[in-house]
Scaffold this motif. Structure first.
Motif, PDB file in Angstrom:
ATOM      1  N   ASN B  23      48.606  47.359  47.759  1.00  0.00           N
ATOM      2  CA  ASN B  23      46.732  47.368  47.595  1.00  0.00           C
ATOM      3  C   ASN B  23      46.207  47.483  46.639  1.00  0.00           C
ATOM      4  O   ASN B  23      45.591  46.622  45.889  1.00  0.00           O
ATOM      5  N   ASP B  24      46.899  48.513  45.525  1.00  0.00           N
ATOM      6  CA  ASP B  24      46.424  48.550  44.496  1.00  0.00           C
ATOM      7  C   ASP B  24      47.094  47.963  43.286  1.00  0.00           C
ATOM      8  O   ASP B  24      46.333  47.583  42.460  1.00  0.00           O
ATOM      9  N   ALA B  25      48.435  47.393  43.221  1.00  0.00           N
ATOM     10  CA  ALA B  25      48.859  46.160  43.032  1.00  0.00           C
ATOM     11  C   ALA B  25      48.009  44.225  43.024  1.00  0.00           C
ATOM     12  O   ALA B  25      48.596  43.691  42.229  1.00  0.00           O
ATOM     13  N   ASP B  28      46.032  42.850  41.044  1.00  0.00           N
ATOM     14  CA  ASP B  28      46.802  41.921  39.275  1.00  0.00           C
ATOM     15  C   ASP B  28      47.869  41.057  39.402  1.00  0.00           C
ATOM     16  O   ASP B  28      48.049  40.428  39.335  1.00  0.00           O
ATOM     17  N   ASP B  37      36.526  41.626  39.064  1.00  0.00           N
ATOM     18  CA  ASP B  37      37.370  41.760  40.321  1.00  0.00           C
ATOM     19  C   ASP B  37      36.796  42.066  41.499  1.00  0.00           C
ATOM     20  O   ASP B  37      35.315  41.215  41.410  1.00  0.00           O
ATOM     21  N   LYS B  42      38.437  45.403  48.939  1.00  0.00           N
ATOM     22  CA  LYS B  42      38.196  46.406  49.543  1.00  0.00           C
ATOM     23  C   LYS B  42      37.361  46.453  50.904  1.00  0.00           C
ATOM     24  O   LYS B  42      38.411  47.230  51.920  1.00  0.00           O
ATOM     25  N   GLU B  51      48.239  47.453  53.875  1.00  0.00           N
ATOM     26  CA  GLU B  51      48.655  48.934  53.181  1.00  0.00           C
ATOM     27  C   GLU B  51      49.585  47.864  52.086  1.00  0.00           C
ATOM     28  O   GLU B  51      49.983  48.446  50.948  1.00  0.00           O
TER      29      GLU B  51
END
Lengths: 221, 376
Positions: B23-25, B28, B37, B42, B51
């Protein structure tokens, strides 16, 4: 919860989703979901709702008066229900006035073909001894209150840029309906298991749904 | 004409491109629309519960695999699992939300990737439900005795739809660079990959007999709920459609991106539940007999009142019988059902005689498919 109650609830849930599907296809609700709803549509909708909501408490009272001594709990439940709702049509009148309408117009509003048929059907059923089938009618009408009313209310308010005061019935009437499913299950358990009653409840729901949809079809058709 | 034969799933296969993206990447990886963003990302991830997922397109826009390649790789894996060679395959039904080409059909593209050998092909285009449309075509062709080895594959290359330039300079992005929710949500929901099954008339140990595949369209009730090819406002009359307005004007009107109407989705979910309860009421689906339930929605994303409705109507399949790989592999649209089935089979938890219910809801224009399998 008994199997008999679950079986009837399942059939009623299917009837309700088919009913919702039919409503979606009516010209009035198509306009609402496509953002083409106009004030005149909303006012015509309120006029029909008012007649039907006013009748609601009346047929429920009549049904209660036809329930025998062996089902006093159900009779009490219907009477309480009728008392809770019998002034709700005033809220619709207030909403109508808040949209800029004349109160005489909604009070003197004429039932359309579907509203006539729906009302006649309800009073006809309510006049029978032990009219338990009407639980099916309640499922449809209560379902509209708890599932559809707020959804429609939000869309109406947004599309027509109306203040809350003009959409109170749709937006807030449903809030009182959250416990209705629990109450409804209790009422079903008072008359089930009984195959004939179960079938009549489902049939009454089907007819009521069809006539209710006819009422909506006839608005702006 | 002879009697109908049974059809058994004798092999399953999947292909997921590249390394998993967390999820964090992911933002990007996909790129930020107008450099901002996401507003809804989210929230979308909380709702869908994903995930990790895979993408066939790299952050620089280079493509590691076409959809046809991914689909062919999944078919090869399924044939391999069935112990069959490519030449044994005589019928291929493909499914995708959108193939690599606008024209011709995706089935031809997958055949081209699979290489030499005559094949009958059928191309099914819808959204998630296309998987079962293809499966039904393959299954019926085996049942009818037309083919002895048929494959059904389903694949998605969603990430190519999610590049910033699909949205920038269109009506989907306002003056402040904010993208409409109808477009933003899906970017955080769908990802890439393919899955396939092989169907034969004779079982092998571990095969799954197909009891039925039922597909229910509810399109008469609703406008499109997830679509591409028309703008949000005119989706019902197609004024902005690429085919009417031309590709450039359609793009500017926001009519080319993949979109979803979340208000409508709530109503469509109720209609799916109604279609399911009807199957239960008819005795077609007996919830108590289901040992494994595969749905590419998390039980958590169903609202509490739907779960309580299912419980009240004796329609709920207990949550411990739900099996899903949505969290780790992502929502791969039409391929999801094969990804889940492949993982279930390979987990070793299916015992002979057990029943597997696959439910494939498609928001597209409100459709739901049901497939019942029985382990041999």
């Amino acid at each position: 919860m008994s199997d008999a109650v679950a079986d009837v609830l399942r059939k009623l849930a299917v009837v309700f989703t088919e009913f919702e599907g039919r409503l979606e296809q009516t010209p009035l609700i198509r306009k609402l979901s496509r953002g083409r709803f106009e004030l005149a549509d909303y006012q015509a909708f309120l006029i029909q709702l008012r007649q039907q909501v006013k009748d609601g408490a009346l047929w429920m009272s009549r049904a209660a008066s036809n329930i025998d001594e062996a089902h006093l709990e159900l009779r009490s439940a219907l009477m309480r229900h009728a008392v809770t709702e019998h002034r709700d049509f005033r809220l619709l009148e207030a909403d109508y006035v808040a949209t800029g309408g004349d109160v005489a117009a909604i009070q003197g509003g004429e039932k359309n073909i579907g509203s006539e048929a729906l009302s006649a059907w309800m009073f006809h059923e309510a006049s029978k001894p032990n009219p338990f089938g009407l639980l099916g009618a309640m499922w449809i009408i209560e379902g509209l209150g708890s599932i559809k009313a707020q959804e429609w209310g939000r869309q109406v308010k947004q599309t027509l840029a109306l203040p809350d005061e003009a959409v109170r019935f749709l937006l807030y009437h449903g809030e009182n309906d959250a416990n209705h499913i629990e109450e409804f299950k209790t009422m079903l358990a008072m008359v089930l298991p009984d195959d004939a009653v179960a079938a009549r409840i489902v049939k009454t729901a089907q007819v009521t749904a069809r006539l209710y949809a006819l009422q909506i079809e006839e608005i702006g058709a | 004409m002879g009697a109908l034969r049974h059809g058994y799933i004798t092999g399953t296969g999947v292909f997921l491109p590249g390394a998993p993206v967390g999820n964090d990447a992911m933002e990007d990886h996909l790129g930020r629309i107008a450099g901002r963003d996401s507003l809804f990302g989210k929230k979308a991830l909380r709702w869908n519960g994903v995930e990790s997922r895979h993408y066939a397109m790299a952050p620089d826009g280079s493509v590691a695999h076409t959809l046809a390649e991914m689909s062919a790789n999944a078919v090869r894996a399924a044939l391999d699992a069935a112990g069959l060679e490519r030449r044994a395959l005589s019928m291929l039904a493909t499914a995708a939300t959108q193939g690599d080409y606008l024209v011709p059909g995706h089935g031809s593209a997958v055949h081209a990737e699979l290489g030499p050998g005559a094949l009958e092909v059928a191309s099914f285009q819808s959204v998630c439900g296309s998987s079962l449309m293809a499966a039904k075509a393959a299954w019926l062709s085996v049942r009818a005795g037309e083919h002895d080895v048929a494959a059904a594959c389903a694949g998605e290359f969603s990430s190519r739809w999610f590049r910033p330039h699909f949205y920038e300079g269109t009506a989907l992005v306002d003056a402040k660079g904010r993208v409409r929710a109808e477009a933003d949500f899906l970017r955080f929901t769908l990802s890439d990959g393919a899955g396939a099954i092989v169907i034969e008339p004779k079982p092998r140990p571990g095969s799954l007999k197909i009891d039925f595949i039922d597909i229910v369209s509810l399109a008469d009730r609703f406008d499109p709920c997830m679509w591409a090819g028309a703008s949000v406002e005119t989706r019902a009359d197609m004024k902005t459609a690429w085919s009417h307005a031309g590709p450039r004007a359609a793009h500017e009107a926001g009519a080319v991106a993949l979109l979803q109407d979340f208000e409508l989705l709530k109503r469509v979910i109720r209609a799916w539940v109604g279609a399911y309860l009807q199957k239960v009421d008819e005795g077609r689906i007996v919830p108590a007999e289901v040992d494994h339930c595969l749905v590419h929605y998390s039980a958590k994303s169903l609202r509490a009142e739907i779960v309580s409705l299912l419980e009240d109507t004796a329609g709920m399949i207990p949550e411990e019988k739900w099996f899903s790989v949505l969290r780790e592999r992502g929502n791969v649209g039409s391929a999801s059902i094969w990804l889940m089935l492949d993982a279930l089979v390979k987990s070793g938890r299916v015992r002979p005689g057990e029943k597997i219910l696959c439910v494939v809801p498609e928001s597209g224009r409100a459709l739901v498919g049901f497939m019942m399998l029985e382990a041999v």
